[in-house]
Write an enzyme that holds these catalytic residues in place. Structure first.
Site, PDB file in Angstrom:
ATOM      1  N   GLY A   1      34.047  55.402  36.255  1.00 28.89           N
ATOM      2  CA  GLY A   1      35.301  55.044  36.438  1.00 28.89           C
ATOM      3  C   GLY A   1      36.221  55.579  37.457  1.00 28.89           C
TER       4      GLY A   1
ATOM      5  N   THR B   1      34.948  48.654  46.801  1.00 25.17           N
ATOM      6  CA  THR B   1      36.032  48.512  45.954  1.00 25.17           C
ATOM      7  C   THR B   1      36.350  50.073  45.137  1.00 25.17           C
ATOM      8  OG1 THR B   1      34.402  47.745  44.327  1.00 25.17           O
ATOM      9  CG2 THR B   1      35.448  45.994  45.559  1.00 25.17           C
TER      10      THR B   1
ATOM     11  N   GLY C   1      39.670  53.913  38.400  1.00 28.27           N
ATOM     12  CA  GLY C   1      40.894  53.282  38.619  1.00 28.27           C
ATOM     13  C   GLY C   1      42.228  54.331  38.789  1.00 28.27           C
ATOM     14  N   GLU C   2      42.252  55.252  37.653  1.00 31.22           N
ATOM     15  CA  GLU C   2      43.233  56.126  37.841  1.00 31.22           C
ATOM     16  C   GLU C   2      43.393  57.536  38.367  1.00 31.22           C
ATOM     17  OE1 GLU C   2      43.276  53.807  34.435  1.00 31.22           O
ATOM     18  OE2 GLU C   2      44.953  54.869  34.705  1.00 31.22           O
TER      19      GLU C   2
ATOM     20  N   THR D   1      40.460  45.572  40.197  1.00 33.22           N
ATOM     21  CA  THR D   1      39.555  46.507  40.495  1.00 33.22           C
ATOM     22  C   THR D   1      38.215  46.187  41.313  1.00 33.22           C
ATOM     23  OG1 THR D   1      38.931  46.284  37.939  1.00 33.22           O
ATOM     24  CG2 THR D   1      40.642  47.914  38.947  1.00 33.22           C
TER      25      THR D   1
ATOM     26  N   PRO E   1      30.902  51.057  46.350  1.00 28.66           N
ATOM     27  CA  PRO E   1      31.671  52.109  47.083  1.00 28.66           C
ATOM     28  C   PRO E   1      32.760  51.412  47.623  1.00 28.66           C
ATOM     29  CG  PRO E   1      29.698  52.423  47.508  1.00 28.66           C
ATOM     30  CD  PRO E   1      29.702  51.158  46.773  1.00 28.66           C
TER      31      PRO E   1
ATOM     32  N   ARG F   1      28.847  57.727  39.663  1.00 27.35           N
ATOM     33  CA  ARG F   1      28.185  56.951  40.783  1.00 27.35           C
ATOM     34  C   ARG F   1      29.045  55.593  40.926  1.00 27.35           C
ATOM     35  NH1 ARG F   1      22.312  55.465  42.075  1.00 27.35           N
ATOM     36  NH2 ARG F   1      22.865  56.995  43.468  1.00 27.35           N
TER      37      ARG F   1
ATOM     38  N   GLY G   1      48.448  45.110  36.907  1.00 28.72           N
ATOM     39  CA  GLY G   1      49.180  45.621  35.833  1.00 28.72           C
ATOM     40  C   GLY G   1      49.696  47.163  35.943  1.00 28.72           C
ATOM     41  N   PHE G   2      48.499  47.978  36.305  1.00 30.09           N
ATOM     42  CA  PHE G   2      48.860  49.309  36.266  1.00 30.09           C
ATOM     43  C   PHE G   2      49.355  49.852  34.859  1.00 30.09           C
ATOM     44  CE2 PHE G   2      50.287  47.484  40.234  1.00 30.09           C
ATOM     45  CZ  PHE G   2      48.871  47.894  41.104  1.00 30.09           C
TER      46      PHE G   2
END
Lengths: 221, 332, 738
Positions: free
Chosen positions: C699, C632, C701-702, C470, C630, C626, C241-242
């Site tokens: 986290g 994914t 993702g960004e 993710t 690693p 952490r 979806g981003f």
């Protein structure tokens, strides 16, 4: 509440997938075998009977045509209207939803399937024109519960994220690896796979997976 | 996509007989199905050409190459004779679309490919090509991808094919079959300039079907290249492309064929540039000079002015790359 | 830790995704299902005076057509509150009025018995419009000094301005003042948005491709005036979806209304063109950056005035200045953002909102300053390294940005750089090196989860969050395995269902830090429930102090005594023991500032003879605390870098003067393909951030998408001498620039 956990209805990641993975990851001898399981022809699955094709005993409805397709080694009969494309017939009529619709316009590659061994964009192909064709979809790559080497390599290299373009990537990769007109360099693979967009951007891992699968397959399909 | 009737003739004669005002031929479907989904083309009858044979590639006695209408882009690109005698065509084909689409797309279908102008592709927008007299949305809209050569006040849509650019450079004949028999149309006459009638895209009569494209015999000792410039590295239509074929005697150019894509309303033969190059020394400076000639009559618009320079660059580099092959002994 | 955490684990949902077995929304077919197909407005601004429906209604298979005149008048707006978890993307209800605010705005939904019939009929629904002469297609005026009289609404910098930026700028030894812009971008997730609604009595089930099942449930609850308990939103697998699928879009409401009216399930798969026009974008932004510095490179003033376009149908502040106050040690900082309305579809967060566009401007400006100062751009950044967060004046929870700069520079071979522009060449190509810093705020939210010990030895973990690609399924399983001793293959993870304990959105890079503590809490609670049972009279450990009992290797243990969980459940004659628990952040935000950091280095090749630019290689070192997995995590960073390559070179959602969205498809909206991808080298540092949570994860993702566009533009400058301050760095911009 110890009921079997069914991902198709309840969502989630399952034991089945995990066991499959262990089974296949553990099968390091696959590449060395003289006749690898995954190299057998699509007919290997012909014995499997589909749950029942959506075809009535009577003649096709007005405007519909009855066609036979060999899908993943299984003879399927389906009534189609002329404007139905192969992608929608696979997904909506034959229940093979592994092939995805990303654009419906030949602009993304998510719908890639093999027709008589060649990768095509099933969203731009009229189903009615595929009478008697051999069609291989993502559901048709596994053999006896073992993943195809390309699927396996995609798993080991984490060559996907959301998984939505993945069926198309894998089908294109299978076609690329079986096409001796396409070079083996990274650049040649990248070019040949460029019709398969991965918006998650897992391209690096996809390339690694394809090249790794090439070694495993050693020329086999 | 509206419903239609599919007709599946077994012979060219039947196919021609099945053709009507409201019908369309289908080959690979990569253009027609797309445009039917968009509602841009809404034929009542679709005539399937896939049972007509027309899938051979053969060398004729006079050295020309006869390509069946249904030969796929993939097969044509990798045909040994094409790779040997017409590498510029092979390169052009492989630079187009994607593996999957090239497997589907046919030779005749590519000749008949329609413009990618987004305004043409949206029935809600005025477009003289789709609906004559409604106006051109691109003229005052976004025209980055549009043509600077061969345009008219009614249409600036670009011809999208790479294959056709190579064929224009090589020289070819489009063989068509109609109720009145066979006709051979020189490739450069097949596609029409938009002029006052952008809806007329080609010199094909309503009953006619392309059966073959015949390539001119390869130029003896020629070197060639196809260069395609675009935003991303693959799977995109050209912003500017050039098919260049030259023959040399020492350092002098003895023959030159230069065709352009992405910048013109039809596969564009840069005849002024070709003429200026013949007899001259094959130098980078000369290539740049003739490249300027090719765009002398260019009419740039708000967003596509860069194509003039980009197209000139494509010509100069394509010529240089081709000539470099000669010095490296890689004759075609 | 550990055998399972911080180790590369292939995804537990891999086989499903790789064999076509994962059920994305559009893959779900329900008995008696009908198909919806939306019709979008042909104009961008005006009034819809009527619809031609007769022809479409008479077409084969058409069941009904929904539009303004026959839609459900009982619907209510969602309060649109993030805190109450009922945010929607477009606040306006579908067909709410007849005013057209943007091209593609839904004017009708055709419902038919098959997809083909619905699509065919939709093509024959024509709107009759009264178009406005005035269309606001773009709002260049937003890009100015943020003074009175400008259009749009000024958003102050969240109180993060400090010192006297303007005065310091006036007094600075070296100054810089530049404008930057970024075109509208579209998320273009491969999966089309889709919604299937079905009603059973007064209960609504919605299968939706969403990054937030809980948010959508709450939003639907307000729209339909129903208690949330009567609504379930399911999203087992999401074709990413981003940000475009964070919050509900109108197609879901249209579909649910149609299903209720027709008393049958209705499935709407949004066509690609409508995804572009009507399901979100990163809005066009314009930014002005002013920097003041001493001759030695010390920053004395940062002024960052941003702006972004929003839609007339809703306010979206893209906060392009969000990272700026924290990036560098500088005493005088002022930031603002201005938002103005245009006739576009509603924008929404897109991966790394704020930081991705904001750091393009700031990190390009830093490069420009380095050139002005004749300083190495890495050294300039080091000179201004912030030892603690200068915005909050709190210590960093963990910050290894210097190591990111150093490591990435070394891996890249930055020392081989010849500083002079255009000095590095190979054949026709000129080589350019560029770099930038990367940063993303680390967040953690409240979350619930449920853990169930099953009699067959398996462990089930449930949470109402999602896996959008993710790897959430996998890290939840890893965590549960690590903490319980149950092998990862015996752990079932259930996500993507709003009836599960409330979990977070899959967005903002906060899902990992948020979900894993809840998994631990639920596992602890379930373990305690087992202990309570095993210490009951007549049970194995009835003589034991319950606090001394531990869960080890799938058994409850006390000293050298042990009872397997399966044995216990069998003896108790019960099939399972289950517990639900919540976890939420404490007051650590008062003590520390939490951000992730990174450095990205890029080599570009510029062939001026044919105006061809390509990215040759990318190196990035990332400090995200952490990484639970690693494998994914690295994939996330690489994906962000690829999206950043697209942002830098290709991507622009184009609206013409009439507001028409010109390139609403994947052929004309250019995203990177395989052939564009250079070798990418991502290094993940491993410094667990235990201030944020017990797992040390911040986290991922960004952050990969931050900084990369600036690194590319900086490399382009090094190669070409052309400073392109407008994205994308298109061929024409390169050709036309001096």
């Amino acid at each position: 509440m110890t009921e079997y956990f069914d991902p198709k209805t309840q969502g989630g990641a399952t034991s089945k997938s995990r066991r499959n993975f262990l089974k296949t990851v553990g099968a390091s001898g696959v590449a060395a075998a003289s006749t690898p399981l995954w190299a057998q022809t699509t007919q290997a699955r012909a014995a499997e009977t589909p749950e029942g094709d959506p075809v009535k005993a009577s003649a096709p409805a007005p405007g519909m045509s009855r066609i036979q397709l060999n899908v993943n080694g299984v003879e399927r009969t389906v009534d189609v209207a002329p404007q139905m494309v192969l992608l929608d017939v696979l997904r909506n009529e034959l229940g093979l939803t592994g092939t995805k619709k990303g654009c419906d316009q030949g602009q993304c590659g998510a719908c890639t399937v093999l027709v008589n061994g060649q990768a095509i964009n099933s969203c731009l192909s009229l189903a009615i024109s595929h009478q008697s064709d051999e069609i291989t979809t993502i559901e048709g790559l596994e053999r006896d519960g073992e993943l195809h080497p390309v699927q396996q390599a995609f798993w080991e290299h984490d060559a996907f994220q959301c998984g939505y373009c993945t069926s198309g990537q894998i089908m294109s990769a299978v076609a690329v690896l079986n096409d001796d007109r396409i070079g083996q360099s990274d650049a040649a693979v990248r070019e040949a796979m460029s019709g398969n967009i991965c918006r998650c951007g897992a391209y690096k891992n996809i390339l690694a997976a394809v090249q790794d699968a090439r070694k495993t397959m050693k020329g086999g399909v | 996509m509206q419903s239609f009737e599919l007709i599946r003739p077994e012979s060219v004669k039947d196919a021609i007989g099945a053709q009507s005002e409201r019908s369309a031929y289908i080959g690979g479907g990569t253009t027609l199905v797309d445009l039917m989904k968009l509602g841009v083309m809404q034929p009542d009858h679709v005539v399937d050409t896939n049972r007509l044979g027309l899938d051979e590639i053969e060398v004729l006695d006079d050295g020309r190459l006869k390509i069946g209408a249904r030969v796929s882009n993939s097969r044509l690109a990798t045909d040994a004779r094409v790779e040997r005698d017409y590498p510029v065509l092979s390169q052009a084909l492989l630079s187009g679309a994607s593996t999957g689409l090239r497997n589907m797309a046919t030779t005749a279908g590519n000749v008949m490919q329609r413009t990618r102008c987004p305004y043409f592709r949206d029935p809600a927008k005025p477009c003289n090509k789709r609906e004559p007299g409604t106006g051109c949305s691109a003229m005052d809209g976004i025209n980055r991808n549009h043509a600077v050569l061969g345009t008219s006040e009614h249409c600036i849509a670009t011809h999208p094919s790479d294959m056709c650019v190579a064929m224009a450079a090589i020289g070819a004949t489009v063989v068509v079959e109609g109720r009145k028999g066979t006709r051979e149309i020189p490739f450069e006459d097949f596609h029409l300039l938009p002029g006052d009638h952008p809806e007329r895209e080609h010199d094909l009569r309503s009953d006619e079907l392309i059966t073959h494209v015949v390539l001119d015999a390869p130029l003896e000792g020629a070197v060639s290249t196809y260069l395609k410039l675009r935003d991303r590295a693959s799977y995109e239509f050209a912003l500017a492309s050039c098919a260049a074929i030259v023959t040399l005697e020492g350092t002098k150019v003895t023959a030159a064929r230069i065709a352009l894509g992405g910048v013109a309303t039809k596969p564009w033969r840069a005849v002024d540039a070709e003429a200026a190059l013949v007899g001259e020394d094959a130098t980078a400076k000369m290539f740049e000079q003739v490249a300027l000639l090719a765009f002398q009559r260019a009419i740039p618009l708000e967003h596509n002015a860069f194509k003039v320079e980009l197209g000139q660059q494509a010509i100069a580099r394509a010529l240089r790359d081709a000539v470099q092959q000669a010095s490296q002994g890689e004759h075609q | 830790m550990s055998e399972t955490l911080n180790t590369q684990k292939p995804r537990i949902d891999g086989a499903l995704k790789l064999s076509g077995g994962a059920d994305y929304t559009a893959d779900i077919n329900l008995d008696g299902q009908l198909y919806g197909y939306p019709v979008g407005s042909a104009i961008a601004s005006g009034e819809l005076e009527g619809l031609e429906l007769e022809e479409a209604l008479g077409m084969p298979g058409v069941v009904d057509i929904f539009h303004h005149d026959n839609f459900d008048s009982t619907l209510k707006h969602s309060p649109n509150s993030f805190a109450e978890k009922n945010t929607v993307s477009e606040p306006r209800l579908p067909f709410e009025d007849t005013t057209i605010h943007y091209h593609g705005q839904y004017i009708a939904l055709v419902v038919a018995d098959t997809f083909e019939h619905a699509r065919a009929a939709a093509q024959n629904v024509k709107g009759k419009y009264r178009a406005n002469d005035q269309v606001t297609s773009q709002l260049d005026e937003l890009d100015a000094d943020n003074v009175a009289g400008l259009p749009g609404v000024l958003q102050e910098g969240d109180g993060q301005s400090r010192g006297e930026a303007d005065a310091a700028y006036e007094n600075a030894e070296v100054t810089l003042d530049h404008h930057y812009s970024i075109a509208t971008e579209t998320h273009a997730a491969m999966e089309l948005h889709a919604s299937t609604a079905t009603w059973s009595g007064d209960h609504l089930t919605v299968y939706e491709s969403t990054q937030g099942v809980v948010f959508q449930r709450h939003a639907l609850s307000h729209v339909f005036s129903m208690p949330p308990e009567q609504i379930n939103v399911i999203s087992h697998f999401i074709g990413s979806g981003f940000g475009g699928k964070l919050f509900m879009w109108p197609h879901a409401i249209m579909t649910a209304v149609a299903s209720r009216r027709l008393k049958r399930p209705v499935k709407t798969v949004v066509p690609r063109q409508s995804v572009f026009t009507s399901a979100g974008s990163r809005p066009r932004s314009m930014q002005r950056v002013r920097l003041g510095a001493r001759a030695d490179g010390t920053l004395t003033s940062i002024r960052h005035d941003g702006s972004n376009e929003t839609a007339f149908v809703g306010m979206h502040n893209d906060t392009v200045i969000s990272a700026t106050p924290s990036m560098y040690a500088c005493e005088n900082v002022a930031v603002t953002n201005r938002v103005g309305e245009v006739n576009h579809g509603m924008p929404c967060p897109m991966r790394a909102p704020g930081e991705a566009p904001g750091l393009f401007a700031l990190e390009t400006a830093m490069d420009e300053l380095a050139w002005q100062l004749e300083m190495d751009p890495v050294e300039l950044r080091k000179k201004n390294f912030a030892e603690r967060d200068p915005a909050s004046d709190l210590p960093w929870s963990s910050n290894h940005l210097i190591e990111c700069w150093d490591n990435a520079a070394k891996r890249f071979g930055w020392e081989n750089r010849t500083a002079e522009i255009g000095a590095m060449r190979e054949g026709d190509e000129i080589i350019g090196y560029g770099m930038a810093s990367q940063s993303w705020e680390a967040m953690r939210l409240q979350c619930s989860a449920r853990v169930t010990f099953l009699a067959d030895g398996r462990l089930q973990v449930s949470c109402g969050t999602q896996d959008i690609g993710t790897g959430t399924y996998t890290i939840v399983a890893q965590t549960a395995s690590e903490l319980s001793g149950v092998p990862i293959e015996d752990i079932d993870v259930r996500l993507g269902d709003s009836s599960l304990p409330s979990g977070p959105l899959s967005g903002g890079s906060f899902a990992t830090a948020t979900v894993l503590p809840a998994v631990k809490a639920a596992l602890d609670a379930a373990t305690q429930a087992l202990i309570d049972k095993v210490t009951q009279d007549g049970q194995a450990f009835s003589d034991v102090d319950s606090e001394s009992i531990e869960l080890n290797d799938r058994a409850l243990t006390y000293g050298d005594r042990s009872i397997p969980v399966t044995t216990l459940l069998e003896e108790l004659g019960i099939g399972q023991v289950t517990a639900e628990a919540s976890a939420e952040p404490g007051d650590e935000k008062n003590d520390y500032s939490f951000r992730s950091f990174g450095a990205v280095f890029v080599e570009v090749r510029w062939d001026p003879g044919i105006s061809r630019l390509k990215v040759e290689r990318i190196v990035s070192t990332i400090d995200i605390g952490r990484a639970i997995n690693p494998m994914t995590a690295r994939n996330q960073v690489e994906g962000g870098l690829v999206m950043g390559l697209g942002m830098a070179l290709f991507e622009q959602t184009e609206y013409d003067k009439s507001g028409y969205l010109y390139n609403a498809n994947l052929a004309d909206y250019i995203v990177p393909v395989h052939a564009d991808i250079p070798p990418i080298d991502v290094e993940l540092l491993d410094y667990p951030d235990y201030h944020l949570n017990a797992f040390g994860a911040r986290g991922v993702g960004e952050i990969g998408l931050t900084g990369i566009a600036a690194a590319i533009s900086n490399a382009v400058y090094h190669a070409t001498g052309k400073r392109i301050r407008d994205l994308p760095i298109s061929i024409e911009r390169l050709l036309m620039a001096n």
